[in-house]
Design a protein around this motif. Structure first.
Motif, PDB file in Angstrom:
ATOM      1  N   SER A  62       0.810  -1.220   0.000  1.00  0.00           N
ATOM      2  CA  SER A  62       0.000   0.000   0.000  1.00  0.00           C
ATOM      3  C   SER A  62       0.840   1.266   0.000  1.00  0.00           C
ATOM      4  O   SER A  62       0.346   2.346  -0.296  1.00  0.00           O
ATOM      5  CB  SER A  62      -0.931   0.009   1.214  1.00  0.00           C
ATOM      6  OG  SER A  62      -0.167  -0.014   2.411  1.00  0.00           O
ATOM      7  N   THR A 111      -3.818   2.757  -4.883  1.00  0.00           N
ATOM      8  CA  THR A 111      -4.030   3.218  -3.517  1.00  0.00           C
ATOM      9  C   THR A 111      -5.354   2.679  -2.974  1.00  0.00           C
ATOM     10  O   THR A 111      -6.253   2.332  -3.735  1.00  0.00           O
ATOM     11  CB  THR A 111      -4.039   4.749  -3.462  1.00  0.00           C
ATOM     12  OG1 THR A 111      -5.081   5.250  -4.312  1.00  0.00           O
ATOM     13  CG2 THR A 111      -2.713   5.312  -3.936  1.00  0.00           C
ATOM     14  N   LYS A 112      -5.472   2.661  -1.641  1.00  0.00           N
ATOM     15  CA  LYS A 112      -6.691   2.144  -1.019  1.00  0.00           C
ATOM     16  C   LYS A 112      -7.863   3.108  -1.136  1.00  0.00           C
ATOM     17  O   LYS A 112      -9.016   2.708  -1.030  1.00  0.00           O
ATOM     18  CB  LYS A 112      -6.428   1.828   0.455  1.00  0.00           C
ATOM     19  CG  LYS A 112      -5.611   0.565   0.677  1.00  0.00           C
ATOM     20  CD  LYS A 112      -5.572   0.195   2.148  1.00  0.00           C
ATOM     21  CE  LYS A 112      -4.857  -1.131   2.356  1.00  0.00           C
ATOM     22  NZ  LYS A 112      -4.843  -1.549   3.779  1.00  0.00           N
ATOM     23  N   ASN A 157     -15.277   2.675   1.197  1.00  0.00           N
ATOM     24  CA  ASN A 157     -15.309   1.233   1.382  1.00  0.00           C
ATOM     25  C   ASN A 157     -15.121   0.508   0.059  1.00  0.00           C
ATOM     26  O   ASN A 157     -14.417  -0.500  -0.022  1.00  0.00           O
ATOM     27  CB  ASN A 157     -16.642   0.834   2.030  1.00  0.00           C
ATOM     28  CG  ASN A 157     -16.774  -0.668   2.209  1.00  0.00           C
ATOM     29  OD1 ASN A 157     -17.346  -1.361   1.369  1.00  0.00           O
ATOM     30  ND2 ASN A 157     -16.244  -1.177   3.305  1.00  0.00           N
ATOM     31  N   SER A 204     -13.535   1.610  -2.648  1.00  0.00           N
ATOM     32  CA  SER A 204     -12.146   1.710  -3.112  1.00  0.00           C
ATOM     33  C   SER A 204     -11.261   0.735  -2.340  1.00  0.00           C
ATOM     34  O   SER A 204     -10.310   0.179  -2.894  1.00  0.00           O
ATOM     35  CB  SER A 204     -11.629   3.145  -2.963  1.00  0.00           C
ATOM     36  OG  SER A 204     -11.565   3.529  -1.602  1.00  0.00           O
ATOM     37  N   GLY A 205     -11.578   0.484  -1.055  1.00  0.00           N
ATOM     38  CA  GLY A 205     -10.844  -0.511  -0.293  1.00  0.00           C
ATOM     39  C   GLY A 205     -11.068  -1.912  -0.828  1.00  0.00           C
ATOM     40  O   GLY A 205     -10.128  -2.719  -0.925  1.00  0.00           O
ATOM     41  N   GLN A 206     -12.321  -2.212  -1.210  1.00  0.00           N
ATOM     42  CA  GLN A 206     -12.622  -3.518  -1.795  1.00  0.00           C
ATOM     43  C   GLN A 206     -11.891  -3.704  -3.128  1.00  0.00           C
ATOM     44  O   GLN A 206     -11.386  -4.792  -3.428  1.00  0.00           O
ATOM     45  CB  GLN A 206     -14.124  -3.668  -2.009  1.00  0.00           C
ATOM     46  CG  GLN A 206     -14.941  -3.782  -0.728  1.00  0.00           C
ATOM     47  CD  GLN A 206     -16.413  -4.027  -1.020  1.00  0.00           C
ATOM     48  OE1 GLN A 206     -16.763  -4.872  -1.834  1.00  0.00           O
ATOM     49  NE2 GLN A 206     -17.266  -3.278  -0.341  1.00  0.00           N
ATOM     50  N   TYR A 234      -9.115  -2.257  -4.012  1.00  0.00           N
ATOM     51  CA  TYR A 234      -7.691  -2.442  -3.717  1.00  0.00           C
ATOM     52  C   TYR A 234      -7.415  -3.883  -3.289  1.00  0.00           C
ATOM     53  O   TYR A 234      -6.455  -4.519  -3.763  1.00  0.00           O
ATOM     54  CB  TYR A 234      -7.253  -1.469  -2.619  1.00  0.00           C
ATOM     55  CG  TYR A 234      -5.851  -1.706  -2.118  1.00  0.00           C
ATOM     56  CD1 TYR A 234      -4.757  -1.182  -2.794  1.00  0.00           C
ATOM     57  CD2 TYR A 234      -5.621  -2.473  -0.980  1.00  0.00           C
ATOM     58  CE1 TYR A 234      -3.464  -1.419  -2.351  1.00  0.00           C
ATOM     59  CE2 TYR A 234      -4.333  -2.707  -0.527  1.00  0.00           C
ATOM     60  CZ  TYR A 234      -3.256  -2.181  -1.211  1.00  0.00           C
ATOM     61  OH  TYR A 234      -1.982  -2.409  -0.767  1.00  0.00           O
ATOM     62  N   ASP A 235      -8.226  -4.412  -2.379  1.00  0.00           N
ATOM     63  CA  ASP A 235      -8.023  -5.793  -1.905  1.00  0.00           C
ATOM     64  C   ASP A 235      -8.161  -6.784  -3.053  1.00  0.00           C
ATOM     65  O   ASP A 235      -7.390  -7.751  -3.150  1.00  0.00           O
ATOM     66  CB  ASP A 235      -9.038  -6.120  -0.806  1.00  0.00           C
ATOM     67  CG  ASP A 235      -8.792  -5.320   0.465  1.00  0.00           C
ATOM     68  OD1 ASP A 235      -7.660  -4.834   0.639  1.00  0.00           O
ATOM     69  OD2 ASP A 235      -9.734  -5.167   1.270  1.00  0.00           O
ATOM     70  N   THR A 238     -17.624  -7.393  -5.560  1.00  0.00           N
ATOM     71  CA  THR A 238     -17.217  -5.983  -5.638  1.00  0.00           C
ATOM     72  C   THR A 238     -17.966  -5.251  -6.738  1.00  0.00           C
ATOM     73  O   THR A 238     -18.437  -4.114  -6.549  1.00  0.00           O
ATOM     74  CB  THR A 238     -15.698  -5.886  -5.880  1.00  0.00           C
ATOM     75  OG1 THR A 238     -15.010  -6.542  -4.824  1.00  0.00           O
ATOM     76  CG2 THR A 238     -15.249  -4.437  -5.942  1.00  0.00           C
ATOM     77  N   ASP A 244     -15.239   8.289   3.512  1.00  0.00           N
ATOM     78  CA  ASP A 244     -14.943   8.032   4.924  1.00  0.00           C
ATOM     79  C   ASP A 244     -14.163   9.162   5.591  1.00  0.00           C
ATOM     80  O   ASP A 244     -14.281   9.370   6.806  1.00  0.00           O
ATOM     81  CB  ASP A 244     -14.143   6.730   5.068  1.00  0.00           C
ATOM     82  CG  ASP A 244     -14.928   5.523   4.591  1.00  0.00           C
ATOM     83  OD1 ASP A 244     -16.166   5.557   4.669  1.00  0.00           O
ATOM     84  OD2 ASP A 244     -14.297   4.548   4.129  1.00  0.00           O
TER      85      ASP A 244
END
Length: 520
Positions: A20, A27-28, A32, A34-36, A38-39, A105, A213
């Motif tokens: 990261s 980037t993350k 939520n 964008s985090g998914q 990224y993962d 996603t 967030d």
């Protein structure tokens, strides 16, 4: 052998610890989703890396330890059911393993339901227009990087080509639904920190959403090749805590109310030619120079020159009209909502007197108002007349200057009675510019998103109900209020058109007086 195994495992695990932080990695983000994303990106990347290491590892091992110089004898066999099953089943299982998180996603990304706020995002060459549904707040967001930096005369700043005069302001911790469309060509609204990238197509509506967030300023840009100044179309979003956002929204509404009174007063101002030329040059460089070039020469075959052109040599009223309403079928868009009457007067004065044109014409805000209302009797002479006392002639929407932060829309009342055919003709134009993006050219809408207008309850129901929904919108839906953006005459025309187009044939004829009386 164990040491090689440990090194291999360390090589697989180590990248995840600092992935990261890698400057070239995804980037993350701050949502939520964008985090998914990224993962999902990292999972698939590791799977691909593991496959690559395994495949190339076997190849390298085979090349080294089964070479001819070591006396290796190739095996002699043909077909192997076990091998064929293995190389079919294993990739299948890998794809299933990748598809499950990817599908989850994607489904989450395409679910804009239960939004707390809906914003219509309209792209045009080369700026964004934001309209907050049911809030009577709308504005253009335009590149604010100085021309001197673009031309290389000044040092470029940190946010070069990624800064605007008015950012989109959003609250954190609230689900925001976007409706994307375009006035001209295909654009794409992209903010990497939100994992939102959606095309804005002319005549269609695409949906997206986000829930931020963290407060902050997040930047993106148009991700579609939309013309020669494609790189000058940034997206800037300012995310505020909920209380600060609510205060900002109330401030915008109050500014709009104050601006209406100031805008009306501005129509009686009389500026000198020097004042108009100075302001006109600023407006031209920020709004017109992208197409017509700073020197007015345009781009041959693409954007016409303004130096001694028929438009400049023609009537002042015709010049004002094309700036106000644009020209259908060309890249010349309407600036009636974007620029105030004073700004339009200034830029028309500037264009008619710059680059050796020297017509001597002086245009005031009142002249722009006259053209917007169809009253051009006072503009027959080469030099537009100065504004007179406030006229009682009915008028259509026009803007007046209230400063850099807010160009307010003044909505005098045009109660001119038109024939059914005249209403249908004007209604088609209004529908095309204001309604077509959602309800489609055929009136069929988009099933499940925007209702059809063909034989619908609103069309077959009372005229008053139809007027009410056009004037005031419908809370909780994408139907916004048009009372502040369309005149009574325009609303009457589009309602008449909708009730008689596409086989509806209700025979209803709605006049501006009907719409005006409904709002009182």
């Amino acid at each position: 052998m164990k040491q090689w195994l440990y090194c291999f495992l360390a090589a697989l695990v180590a990248p995840s610890l600092g992935a990261s932080e890698m400057p070239l990695n995804m980037t993350k983000g701050v949502t939520n989703i964008s985090g998914q994303v990224y993962d999902l990106h990292m999972i698939i990347l590791y799977i691909c890396c593991a496959i690559g290491v395994l495949v190339f590892g076997i190849m390298i091992y085979s090349i080294i330890y089964h070479r001819k110089s070591k006396g290796a004898v190739p095996a002699n066999f043909h077909e192997s059911t076990k091998v064929e099953i293995a190389w079919t089943v294993i990739p299948f299982l890998i794809l299933i393993g990748m598809a499950i998180p990817a599908t989850k996603t994607l489904i989450a990304m395409e679910d804009p339901t239960n939004a707390d706020l809906t914003i219509k995002v309209t792209g045009s060459q080369w700026k964004w227009h934001y309209s907050y549904f049911n809030e009577d707040v709308e504005f253009y967001s335009i590149l604010s990087t100085p021309r001197s930096q673009i031309d290389g005369d000044e040092t470029k700043t940190e946010n070069y080509l990624l800064e605007v005069d008015k950012p989109l302001v959003l609250p954190i911790n609230r689900k925001v639904r976007f409706l994307m469309t375009s006035d001209d060509v295909i654009h794409s609204w992209w903010v990497p920190a939100f994992a939102v990238k959606k095309d804005a197509n002319p005549g269609f509506i695409n949906e997206a959403w986000t829930k931020i967030d963290k407060p902050g300023v997040y930047r993106g840009q148009c991700a579609e090749l939309c013309g020669k100044d494609h790189g000058f179309m940034p997206v800037v979003v300012k995310a505020l805590p909920e209380a600060e956002y609510d205060a900002w929204l109330q401030e915008q509404k109050q500014l709009a109310k104050n601006a209406q009174a100031a805008a009306q007063a501005a129509l009686s101002e009389t500026l000198s030619k020097e004042e108009l030329m100075a302001e006109g040059e600023q407006v031209y460089l920020s709004t017109c120079a992208a197409c017509h070039q700073p020197n007015g020469a345009g781009l041959p075959g693409v954007f016409p020159s303004l130096i001694g052109s028929p438009l400049i040599k023609g009537s002042v009223a015709g010049h004002i009209d094309i700036v106000l309403h644009g020209k259908a079928g060309t890249a010349m868009q309407s600036f009636a909502k974007q620029l105030s009457a004073k700004q339009i007067a200034a830029v028309v004065t500037y264009e008619r007197n710059a680059w050796g044109n020297d017509t001597g014409d002086i245009v005031q805000a009142a002249d722009v108002n006259n053209v917007a209302t169809g009253d051009t009797a006072d503009m027959s002479s080469p030099t537009a007349k100065q504004p007179t006392e406030a006229s009682t002639t009915p008028t259509e929407p026009v803007q007046a200057d209230v400063g850099d932060d807010m160009a307010a829309t003044v909505m005098p009342v045009d109660l001119t009675e038109l024939t059914h055919d005249e209403l249908m003709t004007e209604g088609l134009q209004v529908y095309t510019t204001s309604c077509l993006a959602c309800h489609q050219a055929t009136g069929a809408g988009l099933p499940g998103v925007f209702p059809s207008l063909i034989g619908s309850p609103i069309i077959t129901g009372p005229v008053d109900a139809h007027i009410d929904i056009v004037r005031n919108g419908k809370p909780g839906t994408a139907m916004q209020a048009f009372a502040s953006s369309l005149s009574p005459r325009q609303m009457a025309a589009v309602i008449t058109y909708e009730r008689n187009a596409w086989g509806n044939n209700s025979g209803d004829t709605v006049q501006a007086t009907d719409v005006n009386s409904h709002g009182q």
